[in-house]
Design a protein around this motif. Structure first.
Motif, PDB file in Angstrom:
ATOM      1  N   ASP A 163      20.437  15.151   5.739  1.00  0.00           N
ATOM      2  CA  ASP A 163      21.317  14.106   6.266  1.00  0.00           C
ATOM      3  C   ASP A 163      20.660  12.739   6.369  1.00  0.00           C
ATOM      4  O   ASP A 163      21.245  11.785   6.865  1.00  0.00           O
ATOM      5  N   HIS A 164      19.426  12.610   5.948  1.00  0.00           N
ATOM      6  CA  HIS A 164      18.754  11.306   5.976  1.00  0.00           C
ATOM      7  C   HIS A 164      17.531  11.395   5.070  1.00  0.00           C
ATOM      8  O   HIS A 164      17.306  12.416   4.418  1.00  0.00           O
ATOM      9  N   TYR A 165      16.799  10.330   5.017  1.00  0.00           N
ATOM     10  CA  TYR A 165      15.529  10.381   4.287  1.00  0.00           C
ATOM     11  C   TYR A 165      14.466   9.631   5.076  1.00  0.00           C
ATOM     12  O   TYR A 165      14.787   8.805   5.942  1.00  0.00           O
ATOM     13  N   ALA A 166      13.229   9.961   4.780  1.00  0.00           N
ATOM     14  CA  ALA A 166      12.113   9.256   5.408  1.00  0.00           C
ATOM     15  C   ALA A 166      11.294   8.564   4.326  1.00  0.00           C
ATOM     16  O   ALA A 166      11.203   9.048   3.201  1.00  0.00           O
ATOM     17  N   VAL A 167      10.743   7.424   4.681  1.00  0.00           N
ATOM     18  CA  VAL A 167       9.827   6.715   3.790  1.00  0.00           C
ATOM     19  C   VAL A 167       8.489   6.640   4.511  1.00  0.00           C
ATOM     20  O   VAL A 167       8.418   6.181   5.651  1.00  0.00           O
ATOM     21  N   LEU A 168       7.465   7.128   3.840  1.00  0.00           N
ATOM     22  CA  LEU A 168       6.130   7.138   4.429  1.00  0.00           C
ATOM     23  C   LEU A 168       5.283   6.133   3.669  1.00  0.00           C
ATOM     24  O   LEU A 168       5.044   6.295   2.471  1.00  0.00           O
ATOM     25  N   ILE A 169       4.880   5.073   4.352  1.00  0.00           N
ATOM     26  CA  ILE A 169       4.117   4.025   3.672  1.00  0.00           C
ATOM     27  C   ILE A 169       2.654   4.135   4.101  1.00  0.00           C
ATOM     28  O   ILE A 169       2.297   3.804   5.240  1.00  0.00           O
ATOM     29  N   GLY A 170       1.848   4.652   3.190  1.00  0.00           N
ATOM     30  CA  GLY A 170       0.425   4.859   3.483  1.00  0.00           C
ATOM     31  C   GLY A 170      -0.390   3.661   3.021  1.00  0.00           C
ATOM     32  O   GLY A 170      -0.281   3.227   1.874  1.00  0.00           O
ATOM     33  N   VAL A 171      -1.203   3.147   3.928  1.00  0.00           N
ATOM     34  CA  VAL A 171      -2.003   1.960   3.629  1.00  0.00           C
ATOM     35  C   VAL A 171      -3.486   2.300   3.758  1.00  0.00           C
ATOM     36  O   VAL A 171      -3.928   2.816   4.785  1.00  0.00           O
ATOM     37  N   GLY A 172      -4.228   2.028   2.709  1.00  0.00           N
ATOM     38  CA  GLY A 172      -5.682   2.153   2.764  1.00  0.00           C
ATOM     39  C   GLY A 172      -6.268   0.762   2.599  1.00  0.00           C
ATOM     40  O   GLY A 172      -6.219   0.193   1.504  1.00  0.00           O
ATOM     41  N   LEU A 173      -6.770   0.206   3.689  1.00  0.00           N
ATOM     42  CA  LEU A 173      -7.329  -1.162   3.635  1.00  0.00           C
ATOM     43  C   LEU A 173      -8.838  -1.073   3.866  1.00  0.00           C
ATOM     44  O   LEU A 173      -9.290  -0.602   4.916  1.00  0.00           O
ATOM     45  N   ASN A 174      -9.598  -1.508   2.861  1.00  0.00           N
ATOM     46  CA  ASN A 174     -11.059  -1.496   2.979  1.00  0.00           C
ATOM     47  C   ASN A 174     -11.481  -2.661   3.863  1.00  0.00           C
ATOM     48  O   ASN A 174     -11.358  -3.819   3.466  1.00  0.00           O
ATOM     49  N   VAL A 175     -11.965  -2.325   5.048  1.00  0.00           N
ATOM     50  CA  VAL A 175     -12.297  -3.372   6.016  1.00  0.00           C
ATOM     51  C   VAL A 175     -13.806  -3.629   6.036  1.00  0.00           C
ATOM     52  O   VAL A 175     -14.282  -4.693   5.656  1.00  0.00           O
ATOM     53  N   ASN A 176     -14.567  -2.613   6.473  1.00  0.00           N
ATOM     54  CA  ASN A 176     -16.002  -2.846   6.694  1.00  0.00           C
ATOM     55  C   ASN A 176     -16.897  -2.017   5.787  1.00  0.00           C
ATOM     56  O   ASN A 176     -18.108  -1.971   5.992  1.00  0.00           O
TER      57      ASN A 176
ATOM     58  N   LEU B  54       2.827   4.397   8.054  1.00  0.00           N
ATOM     59  CA  LEU B  54       3.956   3.992   8.887  1.00  0.00           C
ATOM     60  C   LEU B  54       5.189   4.734   8.377  1.00  0.00           C
ATOM     61  O   LEU B  54       5.480   4.726   7.177  1.00  0.00           O
ATOM     62  N   CYS B  55       5.877   5.407   9.315  1.00  0.00           N
ATOM     63  CA  CYS B  55       7.036   6.232   8.942  1.00  0.00           C
ATOM     64  C   CYS B  55       8.337   5.479   9.242  1.00  0.00           C
ATOM     65  O   CYS B  55       8.490   4.900  10.318  1.00  0.00           O
ATOM     66  N   LEU B  56       9.250   5.543   8.296  1.00  0.00           N
ATOM     67  CA  LEU B  56      10.548   4.877   8.460  1.00  0.00           C
ATOM     68  C   LEU B  56      11.672   5.843   8.139  1.00  0.00           C
ATOM     69  O   LEU B  56      11.507   6.740   7.305  1.00  0.00           O
TER      70      LEU B  56
ATOM     71  N   ILE C 232      -1.621   0.986  -1.540  1.00  0.00           N
ATOM     72  CA  ILE C 232      -0.492   1.481  -0.747  1.00  0.00           C
ATOM     73  C   ILE C 232       0.185   2.613  -1.501  1.00  0.00           C
ATOM     74  O   ILE C 232       0.461   2.492  -2.705  1.00  0.00           O
ATOM     75  N   LEU C 233       0.395   3.709  -0.811  1.00  0.00           N
ATOM     76  CA  LEU C 233       1.063   4.867  -1.413  1.00  0.00           C
ATOM     77  C   LEU C 233       2.328   5.144  -0.615  1.00  0.00           C
ATOM     78  O   LEU C 233       2.268   5.565   0.540  1.00  0.00           O
ATOM     79  N   THR C 234       3.465   4.897  -1.235  1.00  0.00           N
ATOM     80  CA  THR C 234       4.742   5.075  -0.544  1.00  0.00           C
ATOM     81  C   THR C 234       5.440   6.323  -1.067  1.00  0.00           C
ATOM     82  O   THR C 234       5.579   6.502  -2.278  1.00  0.00           O
ATOM     83  N   GLU C 235       5.851   7.179  -0.151  1.00  0.00           N
ATOM     84  CA  GLU C 235       6.519   8.429  -0.541  1.00  0.00           C
ATOM     85  C   GLU C 235       7.879   8.507   0.146  1.00  0.00           C
ATOM     86  O   GLU C 235       7.996   8.210   1.343  1.00  0.00           O
ATOM     87  N   LEU C 236       8.866   8.916  -0.624  1.00  0.00           N
ATOM     88  CA  LEU C 236      10.224   9.060  -0.082  1.00  0.00           C
ATOM     89  C   LEU C 236      10.525  10.554   0.046  1.00  0.00           C
ATOM     90  O   LEU C 236      10.380  11.302  -0.920  1.00  0.00           O
TER      91      LEU C 236
END
Ligand code: BTN
Length: 262
Positions: free
Chosen positions: A134-147, A73-75, A125-129
């Protein structure tokens, strides 16, 4: 890019725009390229498999096909970049609540952002800034083991999935929609104060380290103590045997239970 319909996330902005792939090297890496050329706030990148999934501290994130969630998810927050560190805890909380909503069982959070069930890690969760002029982005990477039910030798005993822990398969799309919904609500709280003031209680309710003995693997010297809570910045407060409180706030510092991973 894969063309298919997804569950309507029911959010105002989080994940309303989405790019979805059968395979990517890493959803975080792809998001990073996008963020360099366009506005990405709210954009969700998902892949069914990753050929070079990244974990924290340069580790590989196992990403078998069509079993788990690999998403970024990008912010582009309005608040100062120094305040962005807490967002990784916000996502951990959102995933914990989303899993609870979909499965009926709430995973614990191992500070700062691993999710655990029955002492097994089910989500990282791997979060990268990424700073721009003129701004910054935060990339929140989620690895959820489901099945997934098969793990490499070195992860047997410490890694699990919703299926291994709860005995049945779950819809990845339902989980993604629930994560986005909870994240959006928690992000609104975070934005009000630029920290975890309004989420601290809820986070600590899920924190498996709370009141437990921990070993802080600080590169400057390991020490032991008891985890007594978090600060609104997202740092972990650890009290040592002399009663001195230490603020553990670096993503490079690892915290372990004295008797195992949790
Ligand atoms: C960890 O080591 O605990 C963090 C793992 C994060 C894995 C996710 S999967 C989606 C996103 N893309 C990546 O390459 N990594 C993150």
């Amino acid at each position: 890019m894969r063309e298919r319909s997804f569950n309507e996330p029911g959010t105002a902005w989080a994940g309303r725009s989405r790019q979805s792939f059968a395979v990517l090297d890493s959803t975080n890496e792809y998001a990073k390229q996008l963020a360099a050329g366009q506005s990405v706030h709210g954009l969700l990148v998902t892949a069914d498999a990753q050929s070079a999934g990244k974990g924290r501290r340069g580790r590989v994130w196992q990403s078998p096909d069509a079993e788990n969630i690999y998403m970024t998810l990008c912010l582009e927050p309005e608040f100062a970049a120094e305040r962005a560190a807490g967002l990784t805890l916000v996502m951990a909380l959102a995933v914990s609540e989303a899993v609870c909503e979909v499965t009926g069982v709430k995973p614990g959070i191992k500070w700062p952002n691993d999710l655990v069930m029955n002492q097994k890690k089910i989500c990282g969760i791997l979060t990268e800034l990424i700073p721009f002029a003129d701004h910054y982005a935060v990339l929140i990477g989620v690895g959820l083991n489901v099945n997934t039910t098969k793990f490499p030798e070195e992860l047997i005993g410490t890694a699990g999935s919703l299926k291994t822990e709860l005995g049945k398969a779950f819809s990845r799309e339902r989980l993604i929609a629930a994560v986005l919904k909870h994240f959006e609500a928690f992000y609104a709280q975070y934005e009000k104060t630029g920290d975890l003031s309004l989420l601290k209680g809820r986070y600590e309710d899920a924190l498996v380290n709370l009141g437990k003995a921990v070993r802080v693997l600080d590169p400057k010297g390991a020490y032991e103590g008891t985890a007594v809570g978090i600060m609104v910045s997202g740092g972990l407060l650890v009290r040592d045997s002399a009663g001195t409180e230490h603020l553990v706030d670096s993503g490079e510092v690892s915290v372990r239970g004295l008797f195992g991973y949790v």
